[in-house]
Design a protein around this motif. Structure first.
Motif, short mmCIF file in Angstrom:
data_model
loop_
_atom_site.label_atom_id
_atom_site.label_comp_id
_atom_site.label_asym_id
_atom_site.label_seq_id
_atom_site.Cartn_x
_atom_site.Cartn_y
_atom_site.Cartn_z
N SER A 104 0.80 -1.23 0.00
CA SER A 104 0.00 0.00 0.00
C SER A 104 0.83 1.28 0.00
N SER A 105 1.83 1.36 0.88
CA SER A 105 2.58 2.63 0.96
C SER A 105 4.00 2.46 0.45
N GLY A 106 4.62 3.59 0.16
CA GLY A 106 6.02 3.57 -0.26
C GLY A 106 6.92 3.00 0.82
N SER A 107 6.65 3.35 2.06
CA SER A 107 7.48 2.86 3.17
C SER A 107 7.43 1.33 3.24
N GLU A 108 6.23 0.78 3.11
CA GLU A 108 6.11 -0.69 3.14
C GLU A 108 6.90 -1.33 2.02
N ALA A 109 6.83 -0.71 0.84
CA ALA A 109 7.53 -1.29 -0.31
C ALA A 109 9.04 -1.19 -0.13
N VAL A 110 9.51 -0.09 0.46
CA VAL A 110 10.95 0.04 0.73
C VAL A 110 11.38 -1.02 1.74
N GLU A 111 10.57 -1.20 2.79
CA GLU A 111 10.89 -2.24 3.78
C GLU A 111 10.97 -3.60 3.10
N ALA A 138 18.61 12.02 1.82
CA ALA A 138 17.74 11.06 1.15
C ALA A 138 16.52 10.82 2.03
N TYR A 139 15.45 10.33 1.42
CA TYR A 139 14.28 9.93 2.19
C TYR A 139 13.71 8.66 1.57
N HIS A 140 13.41 7.67 2.42
CA HIS A 140 12.87 6.41 1.91
C HIS A 140 11.62 5.96 2.65
N GLY A 141 11.11 6.78 3.58
CA GLY A 141 9.87 6.39 4.23
C GLY A 141 9.95 6.48 5.74
N ASN A 142 8.83 6.16 6.36
CA ASN A 142 8.69 6.48 7.78
C ASN A 142 8.55 5.27 8.70
N ALA A 212 18.88 3.96 -3.25
CA ALA A 212 18.94 5.39 -3.61
C ALA A 212 17.81 5.74 -4.56
N GLU A 213 17.49 7.05 -4.57
CA GLU A 213 16.51 7.57 -5.53
C GLU A 213 17.24 7.94 -6.83
N PRO A 214 16.76 7.48 -7.98
CA PRO A 214 17.45 7.75 -9.25
C PRO A 214 17.56 9.24 -9.59
N ALA A 246 16.55 0.68 -6.47
CA ALA A 246 16.18 2.04 -6.92
C ALA A 246 14.83 2.38 -6.30
N ASP A 247 14.80 3.43 -5.50
CA ASP A 247 13.55 3.88 -4.89
C ASP A 247 12.91 4.92 -5.81
N GLU A 248 11.92 4.47 -6.59
CA GLU A 248 11.22 5.37 -7.51
C GLU A 248 9.84 5.73 -6.97
N VAL A 249 9.68 5.67 -5.66
CA VAL A 249 8.37 5.98 -5.06
C VAL A 249 7.92 7.38 -5.49
N LEU A 250 8.83 8.32 -5.45
CA LEU A 250 8.46 9.71 -5.79
C LEU A 250 8.70 10.01 -7.27
N VAL A 251 9.84 9.56 -7.80
CA VAL A 251 10.24 10.00 -9.14
C VAL A 251 9.79 9.07 -10.26
N GLY A 275 5.50 3.77 -5.89
CA GLY A 275 4.40 4.08 -4.98
C GLY A 275 3.71 5.35 -5.48
N LYS A 276 3.28 6.18 -4.58
CA LYS A 276 2.69 7.49 -4.87
C LYS A 276 1.89 7.54 -6.17
N GLY A 277 2.51 8.00 -7.28
CA GLY A 277 1.79 8.26 -8.53
C GLY A 277 1.32 7.02 -9.27
C1 LIG Z 1 11.56 8.36 -2.25
C2 LIG Z 1 10.51 7.96 -1.27
N1 LIG Z 1 10.50 6.69 -0.81
C3 LIG Z 1 9.58 6.27 0.08
C4 LIG Z 1 8.61 7.12 0.54
C5 LIG Z 1 7.60 6.63 1.54
O1 LIG Z 1 6.35 6.55 0.95
P1 LIG Z 1 5.02 6.60 1.86
O2 LIG Z 1 4.95 7.96 2.45
O3 LIG Z 1 3.92 6.27 0.89
O4 LIG Z 1 5.17 5.55 2.90
C6 LIG Z 1 8.58 8.45 0.10
C7 LIG Z 1 7.56 9.38 0.61
O5 LIG Z 1 7.63 10.56 0.47
C8 LIG Z 1 9.56 8.88 -0.83
O6 LIG Z 1 9.57 10.14 -1.28
#
Ligand SMILES: Cc1ncc(COP(=O)(O)O)c(C=O)c1O
Length: 451
Positions: A104-111, A138-142, A212-214, A246-251, A275-277
């Motif tokens: 469901s969320s980007g954080s879950e997918a990164v985990e 960098a940011y990969h989730g919460n 990393a984010e591309p 590659a974390d493409e959640v945002l990009v 994720g996101k979009g």
């Molecule tokens: C690059 C990146 N990875 C992971 C996440 C985490 O996604 P989510 O907030 O849907 O858990 C974000 C959220 O901003 C993000 O920008």
């Protein structure tokens, strides 16, 4: 007596004492409030609303799926939208990334992606490979593993004892790099070779993955790495036996004008996270893409990725993703994002006239504006002045939603304003966006300098 006041509501808000405007509907790139106010959504909410607001088609696809079968557990059944979405994404992603795991969320997918990398090494008889290398900023989730991989110092205050150690190397962030952003300079941070030095230091035989984010997300204000950066990373990871996530959640999902942000770099990661979009914001949906090479040892070994979540592979969420991805393709919206992105970046150059705009950068309909106290030295304003937040509030009052970010410079200072309008945004709306943003930045900076 408390020094604060809660809004009249039972909602536990993200900002506890703030009065939030009530939004009742959206149309294209616009949000409409209960009182008739209209805001141009210059940030797609949080880099999410790629398709634009108010599309019946996505909601109808979800409703139709919910009426047929809303939920089955991913350990027992599969469903039509999950199968179809996986096939669509496999066709859009570079080979060999053709196996998709939905969450469901980007954080879950990164985990899940980090656990997949770790599980791969355990199941191939290399349990000593557990370390993770990430970029800073960098940011990969919460969630806690994703947060461990994120370079967010202020979170460390609260969660330090719960976070795992992640090794950090400087992100390719030319504006604040010692090389000064000279594209021809030999610079380990900007050319990618810094990863190899880090692997030497840590011992590559202990490292499971580099994440990393591309293209930079909100934490570097969308810095774009040099053309050779990701090929260098790919070579290093291959040579040193490290998996690249590659974390493409945002990009991803078209935001930078190509379906995957990595496309122009000609390098393919071992795992790609979206994720996101991916659902345009119509449903909370994320995905982990991996190759069969990575999954084979797990299939032969324990037989399952150890990241069980009740709502993984959810039919209704997948129906939203399927309708969103098909719409993006049918309407050529990724191409539109690339073309209008070029126009947005042309128009944003005008912001450089403002005395506190240090840099404007990004790719596609993704842009970051870095605000500085001194353009010559690139010195930021002190964080305590909260300029990024002030600009976002000022823009909101002027009918424009932007995304503020902060803390990317040394010592936690630094102010960024990020933009990510829906791909359906029109050219005249881009003019309005830039005009309103310029006004907001100009007024806030004047106030800051005056007082
Ligand atoms: C690059 C990146 N990875 C992971 C996440 C985490 O996604 P989510 O907030 O849907 O858990 C974000 C959220 O901003 C993000 O920008």
């Amino acid at each position: 007596m408390p020094a604060h006041r809660y809004p009249e509501s039972h909602v536990f808000y993200r900002k506890l004492t703030r009065d939030f405007p009530l939004v009742v509907r959206g149309e294209g790139a616009w949000l409409v409030g209960a009182d008739g106010r209209r805001w141009l959504d210059g940030a797609g909410g949080a880099f999410v609303a790629n398709l634009g607001h108010g599309l019946r088609e996505i909601g109808e696809a979800m409703a139709e799926q919910a009426a047929r079968i809303a939920y089955v557990n991913g350990t027992a059944f599969t469903s039509e939208p999950v199968e179809a979405l996986a096939a669509e994404l496999a066709a859009l992603l570079p080979a060999p990334l053709d196996k998709l795991y939905f969450l469901s969320s980007g954080s879950e997918a990164v985990e899940a992606a980090l656990k997949l990398a770790r599980q791969y090494w355990v199941e191939t008889g290399r349990p000593e490979k557990h370390a993770v290398v990430a970029l800073t900023p960098a940011y990969h989730g919460n969630t806690l593993l994703a947060l461990s991989a994120s370079a967010r110092e202020h979170y460390q205050t609260y969660w330090r004892e719960w976070l795992v150690d992640v090794h950090r190397i400087p992100a390719p962030y030319p504006y604040r790099c010692a090389c000064g952003g000279d594209p021809s300079a030999a610079c380990p941070a900007c050319d990618g070779t810094g990863l190899e030095a880090a692997l030497d230091r840590i011992g590559a035989d202990r490292v499971a993955a580099f994440i990393a984010e591309p293209v930079g997300g909100s934490s570097t204000g969308h810095s774009v790495p040099r053309p050779g950066y990701w090929r260098t990373v790919r070579e290093i990871c291959d040579r040193r036996g490290v998996l690249w996530i590659a974390d493409e959640v945002l990009v991803g999902a078209g935001r930078t004008g190509t379906w995957s942000a990595l496309e122009p770099y000609g390098a393919v990661p071992d795992v790609l996270v979206m994720g996101k979009g991916i659902s345009g914001g119509y449903a909370p949906l994320s995905a982990v893409a991996a190759s069969r090479r990575l999954l084979d040892p797990i299939a032969r070994g324990s037989g399952a990725l150890l990241h069980a979540q009740t709502f993984s592979h959810h039919p209704v969420l997948a129906a939203a993703g399927l309708a969103a991805v098909r719409r993006l393709r049918r309407h050529g919206l990724v191409e539109r994002c690339r073309v209008l992105g070029g126009r947005l970046h042309e128009r944003l150059q005008a912001l450089r006239e403002l005395p506190c705009v240090g840099d404007v950068r990004g790719r596609g309909l993704l842009a970051g504006v870095e605000l500085v106290a001194d353009r010559g030295t690139r010195a930021p304003f002190p964080r305590a002045r909260k300029l990024a937040e002030a600009v976002a509030d000022e823009a909101l009052a002027a009918g424009l939603v932007v995304w503020p970010n902060a803390g990317q410079a040394a010592g936690g200072d630094g102010d960024l304003v990020c933009l990510a309008p829906p791909f359906v945004v029109r050219e005249e709306e881009l003019d309005l966006l830039v005009e309103r943003l310029a006004g907001a930045i100009g007024r806030c900076c004047e106030r800051l300098r005056a007082g």
